[in-house]
Design a protein around this motif. Sequence first.
Motif: not given
Length: 277
Positions: A91, A95, A154
């Motif tokens: 996750s 990015v 995030q």
Amino acid sequence: MRQHSTSTHLAQKSSWTHPIYTKKQILDVQTAHRKASSWQDRVALSTVKVLRWGMDFVTGYGTYSPISISVPKTRTMTEQKWLTRFIFLESVAGVPGMVAGMLRHLKSIRMMRRDHGWIETLLEEAYNERMHLLTFLKLAEPTWTMRCMVLGAQWVFFSGFSLAYLISPQICHRFVGYLEEEAVITYSKAIKDFDDGHLPLWEKLEAPEMAIKYWQMPENNRCMRSLLLYVRADEANHRDVNHTLGNLNQTDPNPFAAKPKIEIGLPQLQQNGRVKD
């Protein structure tokens, strides 16, 4: 561990079809480290080490030592703990490529000039990391605590990496290269735990249909161990790509772009001594 179906309906084609790895290619992957030779490298490496420590703490990371199989019970990596770590790792890993591709895309529009083939490589990396995440989500259901942690990580990582990329893309690519070095180490340790018999629930577990189609896994090579090998090969590729991009000037052609661009750009880069490691 989440039960998954092997008959999931999926689209037959993807914008980024994954290249077919040979058995030799996925087995030949090794851990590697690029020595930090400048202050920029040391900044990138130090940041990765701090983030690695935080991730180890959050995911309760601990693996079996080659010297002794005795590990404190709270630090023993079970199948569920490995999946939790993979989900959190992927996750975050999705990015950088998206941020870098987005910023270069906007710059290309703003400056009204070409990007020298970087954008597609960066976005393809982000897409690949997202496929890793979606694959592991077929095997485990993250808790609400994990979802909140991912949301917070995030937000912080996206904001911080965006600012850092505007300041120094080279440092950012070196940072991702070091981050992927750690990812290769993580998957290598998971594979070793599997081979040593510490993950019995995975011994007869087949890879999700999504993974089989994405990596085009052959019929006799669709077990959980094979899945880890394929993902590790991807991470090793990201490691090498980002370390190479970290060596280049932002106006250099991307040596990982289409073949005609490689034929034009690579000799020039080699002549300039920028693609040595």
